[in-house]
Design an enzyme around this catalytic site. Structure first.
Site, PDB file in Angstrom:
ATOM      1  NE  ARG A  53       1.658 -39.032  70.265  1.00  0.00           N
ATOM      2  CZ  ARG A  53       1.462 -37.706  70.231  1.00  0.00           C
ATOM      3  NH1 ARG A  53       1.445 -37.059  69.087  1.00  0.00           N
ATOM      4  NH2 ARG A  53       1.276 -37.038  71.350  1.00  0.00           N
ATOM      5  CE1 TYR A 105      -2.741 -63.054  60.833  1.00  0.00           C
ATOM      6  CE2 TYR A 105      -3.689 -60.888  61.185  1.00  0.00           C
ATOM      7  CZ  TYR A 105      -3.079 -62.011  61.683  1.00  0.00           C
ATOM      8  OH  TYR A 105      -2.803 -62.110  63.016  1.00  0.00           O
ATOM      9  CG  ASP A 178      -0.180 -57.975  54.219  1.00  0.00           C
ATOM     10  OD1 ASP A 178       1.031 -58.247  54.359  1.00  0.00           O
ATOM     11  OD2 ASP A 178      -1.015 -58.125  55.131  1.00  0.00           O
ATOM     12  CE  LYS A 203       2.665 -62.582  61.759  1.00  0.00           C
ATOM     13  NZ  LYS A 203       1.575 -62.256  60.854  1.00  0.00           N
TER      14      LYS A 203
END
Ligand SMILES: *Cc1c(COP(=O)(O)O)cnc(C)c1O
Length: 393
Positions: A53, A105, A178, A203
């Site tokens: 992590r 979005y 973004d 995407k």
């Protein structure tokens, strides 16, 4: 010291940045290190890793590659775009003032409006970021963060990244761009002054609709502690991208330039065709930043190297017509998401932007007759024929 920008061209960096043959085996591609934990040689002594992590060699490689492509100082990989956004928002203190684009979005709108206003006491003001004066008027000395997308989703409005970055800097606020719709191949917001770039890597960066991932990149010119704070938060909050997905993303990045070239070419052909024949096919409008009539065309031409793969069609006839068209397409599959090799068509008002209240949706132009297409890598003639037959009355 700030890293010197990589002097190689984008296509070369997409394949090699951050990657060396494995020193142990000579493997040409980055090995997938599944280990959750790493042996420690002594107290305070290890080979760079403690626990996955905190840091993992496969993840570090993809993070370095994307950071390089965005001309960022560092990048962090998350399991989804929203996890990247959520962790970036953790940089803020409780009760911060945020100015955000009103064409975002739906999921980003939701985390700002329905989650963090409640759980973190943030105050969010939504304005049209394609109107630089409106942004300037909304930002106050109290503002900590500016958040926008360009091209925006789904209206493809174009934000002047340089102008908005300047407003943020003058007011001591961070700006987040973004960059999902453009990808670093078409647009590098950090070069234009953005402090943080985020991606839904689900995407275009992934490009094959077969995984989810998110990326947050920090500019070399962001205030000193931002990169450190995000590094701390990625581990402290705990949303990290799994190693198999890191390797898949690395593989996808290698073909990003080739894919984007074809995406843009096909999208331009589709947009031009239906802009010319709008009346015949019952369209009120065709939005694509590459069309000279698009309100953001000049800024897009200045800050992007091409205009992307997303086109929105305003259908005459509202919801019923939209439903008919969505049921009729063959190659264009009716599904949310974008940026994959296959062409998709979706209905923002009932899907991606369902979380945005109807009144607000209509105000920004997301009407019931709006469909958004993600133009894939099939042959442009087949794509045009498919849409023509779905749109024919
Ligand atoms: C899809 C998308 C997101 C959210 O990313 P996920 O990977 O679905 O969590 C954020 N911003 C934009 C512009 C998107 O298209």
């Amino acid at each position: 010291m700030k890293k010197r920008p990589n002097q190689q061209r984008f296509e070369t960096r997409a394949i090699h940045a951050g990657q060396e043959p494995d020193p142990l085996t000579g493997a040409v591609v980055t090995p997938i290190v599944h280990a959750s934990t790493f042996v420690q040689d002594g107290i305070g002594e290890n080979r760079g890793y403690i626990y996955s992590r905190v840091g993992n060699p496969t993840r570090l490689t993809v993070e370095r590659c994307v950071a390089d492509l965005e001309n960022a100082e560092t990048a962090f990989a998350f399991p989804t775009g929203l996890a990247a956004a959520a962790t970036v928002l953790e940089v803020l203190d409780h009760g911060s003032h945020i100015v955000a684009h009103d064409d975002l979005y739906g999921g980003i709108h939701r985390i700002l409006q329905d989650v963090r206003t409640r759980s973190a006491g943030h105050r969010v003001r939504f304005v049209d970021f394609s109107d630089t004066d409106a942004v300037r008027a909304a930002v106050t000395a109290d503002t900590s963060l500016l958040w926008y997308e360009t091209p925006s989703n789904p209206m493809l409005r174009i934000v002047d990244i340089e102008a908005v970055s300047r407003i943020a800097r003058e007011n001591g606020a961070l700006s987040v761009c973004d960059n999902t719709f453009a990808s670093p191949y078409l647009q590098r917001p950090i070069d234009l002054g953005a402090d943080i770039v985020i991606h839904s890597a689900t995407k275009f960066l992934c490009g094959h609709s077969d995984m989810m991932a998110g990326i947050a990149c920090v500019s070399p010119w962001a205030p000193d502690d931002v990169a450190e704070r995000l590094k701390f938060l990625q581990n402290a909050v705990g949303a990290v991208l799994g190693v198999t997905d890191c390797a898949m993303l690395l593989r996808s990045l290698k073909t990003l330039p080739v894919r984007m070239d074809r995406h843009c070419r096909n999208a331009r052909l589709v947009a031009e065709h239906f802009a010319e024949t709008a009346d015949r096919f019952g369209l009120d409008d065709v939005h694509y930043p590459g069309l000279p009539g698009h309100p953001g065309h000049d800024i897009a031409a200045r800050q992007m190297s091409d205009f992307g793969a997303i086109v929105t069609l305003m259908l005459r006839g509202g919801l019923d017509r939209a439903d008919t068209v969505l049921r009729r397409t063959g190659i264009f599959k009716f599904a949310v998401s974008l940026g994959g090799v296959e062409s998709l068509i979706q209905h923002p008002a009932s899907l991606t932007h369902k979380a945005v209240p109807a009144e607000k949706r209509e105000k920004v132009g997301v009407t019931d007759g709006l469909v958004r297409i993600s133009v894939g890598l099939e042959h442009a003639s087949d794509l045009i024929a498919d849409l023509e037959s779905a749109l024919a009355s």
